[in-house]
Design an enzyme around this catalytic site. Structure first.
Site, mmCIF file in Angstrom:
data_model
loop_
_atom_site.group_PDB
_atom_site.id
_atom_site.type_symbol
_atom_site.label_atom_id
_atom_site.label_comp_id
_atom_site.label_asym_id
_atom_site.label_seq_id
_atom_site.Cartn_x
_atom_site.Cartn_y
_atom_site.Cartn_z
ATOM 1 N N HIS A 88 0.842 -1.195 0.000
ATOM 2 C CA HIS A 88 0.000 0.000 0.000
ATOM 3 C C HIS A 88 0.873 1.240 0.000
ATOM 4 O O HIS A 88 1.772 1.388 0.834
ATOM 5 C CB HIS A 88 -0.905 0.011 1.229
ATOM 6 C CG HIS A 88 -1.882 1.152 1.244
ATOM 7 N ND1 HIS A 88 -3.076 1.115 0.570
ATOM 8 C CD2 HIS A 88 -1.824 2.371 1.834
ATOM 9 C CE1 HIS A 88 -3.726 2.254 0.746
ATOM 10 N NE2 HIS A 88 -2.968 3.043 1.516
ATOM 11 N N SER A 89 0.632 2.150 -0.936
ATOM 12 C CA SER A 89 1.349 3.416 -1.052
ATOM 13 C C SER A 89 2.849 3.151 -1.217
ATOM 14 O O SER A 89 3.243 2.494 -2.175
ATOM 15 C CB SER A 89 1.032 4.298 0.161
ATOM 16 O OG SER A 89 1.345 5.641 -0.088
ATOM 17 N N LEU A 90 3.695 3.615 -0.291
ATOM 18 C CA LEU A 90 5.127 3.313 -0.393
ATOM 19 C C LEU A 90 5.358 1.812 -0.482
ATOM 20 O O LEU A 90 6.239 1.340 -1.210
ATOM 21 C CB LEU A 90 5.877 3.880 0.811
ATOM 22 C CG LEU A 90 7.341 3.451 0.956
ATOM 23 C CD1 LEU A 90 8.191 3.944 -0.209
ATOM 24 C CD2 LEU A 90 7.921 3.933 2.286
ATOM 25 N N SER A 116 -1.469 -0.847 -4.171
ATOM 26 C CA SER A 116 -2.629 -0.161 -3.615
ATOM 27 C C SER A 116 -2.323 1.307 -3.336
ATOM 28 O O SER A 116 -1.317 1.626 -2.680
ATOM 29 C CB SER A 116 -3.052 -0.863 -2.315
ATOM 30 O OG SER A 116 -4.053 -0.155 -1.633
#
Length: 252
Positions: A88-90, A116
């Site tokens: 998710h993200s990073l 994500s």
């Protein structure tokens, strides 16, 4: 077991493992409650890098190369069965870089990569000024604007003094990352996102299709950048449906 990898549920008879990579500043707690959502044939794991949670005082990593140098050898003993990645993200960027590092080293490849709420690296733009260069006060305000950290934590100066170095290091990793377009991972990629995430919309997520030689699909959920918490059950259901239907990777 290497401190970077934490098993969320022990399932020795599981047919596949899923490794979950958290957002900036996150750790195992980002996936609290996830284990109960997975069927018995999926063994969930979470990535916990140094400088957070029970390893809060260890120096965090500031470069993607440092993360990969730590994770690749930690993963090798666990590649004796098919596995997938969710980031998710990073965490999506770390998962993508690790997927192609493992494949390039010929030790294994994920059956599926789930990215994500993450801008793909070939189109990512570093803000001005970069988040990792902000003062502590400005960084706290930026974190507050994301509405993912409780006000009680943000108002606790001693606690924030412990948490900010890891957050700053993660944004340093993100904002100093140099995109290399080759080689691309060969696994299928699914992009997930929140319909109210203004920073990472459907059009941005669709660009992840350029970063695999495998198949690609995209699924949106109600919510903002951190939709994964309120939408955990349907999100995990989507992951399981794709993960258990994927073809097995070649183990080492």
């Amino acid at each position: 077991m290497n401190g970077s990898l934490r098993r969320l549920a022990a399932r020795p008879d599981a047919t596949i493992r899923l490794f979950c990579f958290p957002y900036a500043g996150g750790g195992v707690a980002a996936f609290r409650g996830w284990a109960a959502e997975f069927p018995p044939d999926v063994e969930p794991w979470a990535i916990r890098l140094p400088g957070r949670e029970d390893d809060l005082l260890s120096p965090p990593f500031h470069r993607m190369t440092d993360i990969l140098n730590a994770l690749v050898p930690a993963f090798v003993p666990l590649l004796d069965r098919p596995f997938g990645f969710f980031g998710h993200s990073l965490g999506a960027l770390v998962a993508w870089e690790l997927a192609r590092s493992l494949e390039q080293a010929e030790v294994g490849a994920p059956t599926h990569l789930f990215v994500s709420a993450s801008t793909p690296p070939q189109v990512r733009e570093v803000p001005e000024p970069p988040v990792h260069t902000l003062s502590d006060e400005d960084l706290v305000e930026r974190i507050r604007s994301w509405r993912a950290t409780s006000e009680a934590v943000l108002r606790d100066p001693e606690l924030m003094a412990l948490l900010l170095p890891g957050m700053r290091a993660d944004f340093t990793v993100l904002e100093t990352h140099e995109f290399r377009g080759s080689p691309l991972p060969s696994c299928p990629v699914t992009a997930f996102g929140g319909t109210e995430d203004d920073g990472v919309d459907r059009a941005v997520l669709a660009r992840w299709a350029e970063l695999t030689t495998g198949e690609f699909d995209l699924r949106m959920f109600p919510g903002d950048h951190f939709y994964l918490h309120p939408e955990r059950q349907p999100l995990v259901a989507e992951i399981v449906a794709r993960l258990t239907g994927a073809t097995a990777s070649t183990p080492r």
